[in-house]
Design an enzyme around this catalytic site. Structure first.
Site, PDB file in Angstrom:
ATOM      1  N   HIS A   1      -2.993   7.373   6.876  1.00 39.30           N
ATOM      2  CA  HIS A   1      -1.989   8.282   6.308  1.00 39.30           C
ATOM      3  C   HIS A   1      -2.633   9.579   5.815  1.00 39.30           C
ATOM      4  CE1 HIS A   1       1.892   6.280   6.287  1.00 39.30           C
ATOM      5  NE2 HIS A   1       1.382   5.147   5.817  1.00 39.30           N
TER       6      HIS A   1
ATOM      7  N   GLY B   1       0.828  -1.195   0.000  1.00 38.46           N
ATOM      8  CA  GLY B   1       0.000   0.000   0.000  1.00 38.46           C
ATOM      9  C   GLY B   1       0.864   1.247   0.000  1.00 38.46           C
TER      10      GLY B   1
ATOM     11  N   HIS C   1      -4.772   1.176   7.330  1.00 43.28           N
ATOM     12  CA  HIS C   1      -3.429   1.748   7.476  1.00 43.28           C
ATOM     13  C   HIS C   1      -3.248   2.935   6.521  1.00 43.28           C
ATOM     14  CE1 HIS C   1       1.108   1.202   7.939  1.00 43.28           C
ATOM     15  NE2 HIS C   1       1.001   2.037   6.923  1.00 43.28           N
ATOM     16  N   GLU C   2      -3.618   2.727   5.251  1.00 39.67           N
ATOM     17  CA  GLU C   2      -3.425   3.799   4.261  1.00 39.67           C
ATOM     18  C   GLU C   2      -4.376   4.966   4.511  1.00 39.67           C
ATOM     19  OE1 GLU C   2      -0.791   3.662   2.617  1.00 39.67           O
ATOM     20  OE2 GLU C   2      -0.435   1.547   3.036  1.00 39.67           O
TER      21      GLU C   2
ATOM     22  N   CYS D   1       5.471  -0.462   7.053  1.00 43.28           N
ATOM     23  CA  CYS D   1       5.091   0.775   6.373  1.00 43.28           C
ATOM     24  C   CYS D   1       6.303   1.253   5.592  1.00 43.28           C
ATOM     25  CB  CYS D   1       4.674   1.831   7.400  1.00 43.28           C
ATOM     26  SG  CYS D   1       4.252   3.423   6.657  1.00 43.28           S
ATOM     27  N   LEU D   2       6.094   1.668   4.352  1.00 46.98           N
ATOM     28  CA  LEU D   2       7.228   2.106   3.541  1.00 46.98           C
ATOM     29  C   LEU D   2       7.884   3.369   4.112  1.00 46.98           C
ATOM     30  CD1 LEU D   2       5.836   1.360  -0.032  1.00 46.98           C
ATOM     31  CD2 LEU D   2       7.500   0.032   1.301  1.00 46.98           C
TER      32      LEU D   2
ATOM     33  N   GLN E   1       2.607  10.031   1.481  1.00 51.49           N
ATOM     34  CA  GLN E   1       3.938   9.449   1.709  1.00 51.49           C
ATOM     35  C   GLN E   1       4.955   9.869   0.649  1.00 51.49           C
ATOM     36  OE1 GLN E   1       2.250   5.254   2.282  1.00 51.49           O
ATOM     37  NE2 GLN E   1       4.125   5.173   3.469  1.00 51.49           N
TER      38      GLN E   1
HETATM   39 NI    NI Z   1       2.250   3.241   5.793  1.00 53.93          NI
END
Ligand code: NI
Length: 173
Positions: free
Chosen positions: A140, A46, A136-137, A94-95, A51
């Site tokens: 963000h 994701g 999660h996304e 998470c990236l 991000q």
């Molecule tokens: Ni993330």
């Protein structure tokens, strides 16, 4: 298409909430393509626009697991989680937190309303990993991060590790 630079915690831009998307067209479609290329290259399941420093309400997910599982890219523009049922725990990554994996509690099933990259409205019910990724996304887009779901001690440890990493990355540049 282009791979975009993913912001790493504690970059303050990760705390900026995304603004609603009002214009659909080639620019948005190009951004979605860039995000997909960036997510697959990372690799991740994701990625939110916030991000990569684009403060708009857009994220993508693809929870397909690989070779036997064809890719299944889902695009969410102006998403809204309208229903949450039950709870589940997953070890999330998470990236924006490379190398960090922490158990987070989320709803088990979610119903989300959103638009696709063309502006068409849809509603989706998701469970399992897809439900986790959506929650999660979606966080963000409100400037909320994985670390915010942790207890005080884990939060401090992750904060310290990521801050140290950011300092050594900055020194290497
Ligand atoms: Ni993330």
């Amino acid at each position: 298409m282009a791979i975009r630079r993913i912001l790493h915690y504690p970059d303050k831009r990760l705390r900026d909430p995304g603004q609603p998307v009002t214009e659909f067209g080639p620019a948005l479609e190009k951004l979605v393509e860039d995000m997909a290329e960036t997510m697959y290259a990372a690799p991740g399941v994701g990625l939110a626009a916030t991000q990569i420093g684009e403060p708009i309400r857009l994220f993508i997910v693809d929870v397909a697991t690989g070779d036997d599982d064809p890719s299944d890219l889902k695009v969410f523009v102006n998403p809204e989680i309208v229903k949450k049922v039950g709870t589940q725990c997953w070890e999330e990554g998470c990236l924006s937190f490379p190398g960090v994996h922490e158990e987070v509690e989320r709803a088990e099933v979610v119903t989300v309303r959103a638009q696709n990259e063309k502006g068409e409205h849809f509603e989706l019910e998701a469970d399992g990993l897809l439900a986790v990724a959506i929650q999660h996304e979606n966080d963000h887009l409100d400037g909320k991060l994985m670390i915010d779901h942790l207890g005080l001690i884990r939060r401090r440890l992750v904060h310290r590790a990521m801050s140290k990493r950011a300092a050594s990355d900055a020194a290497a540049e």
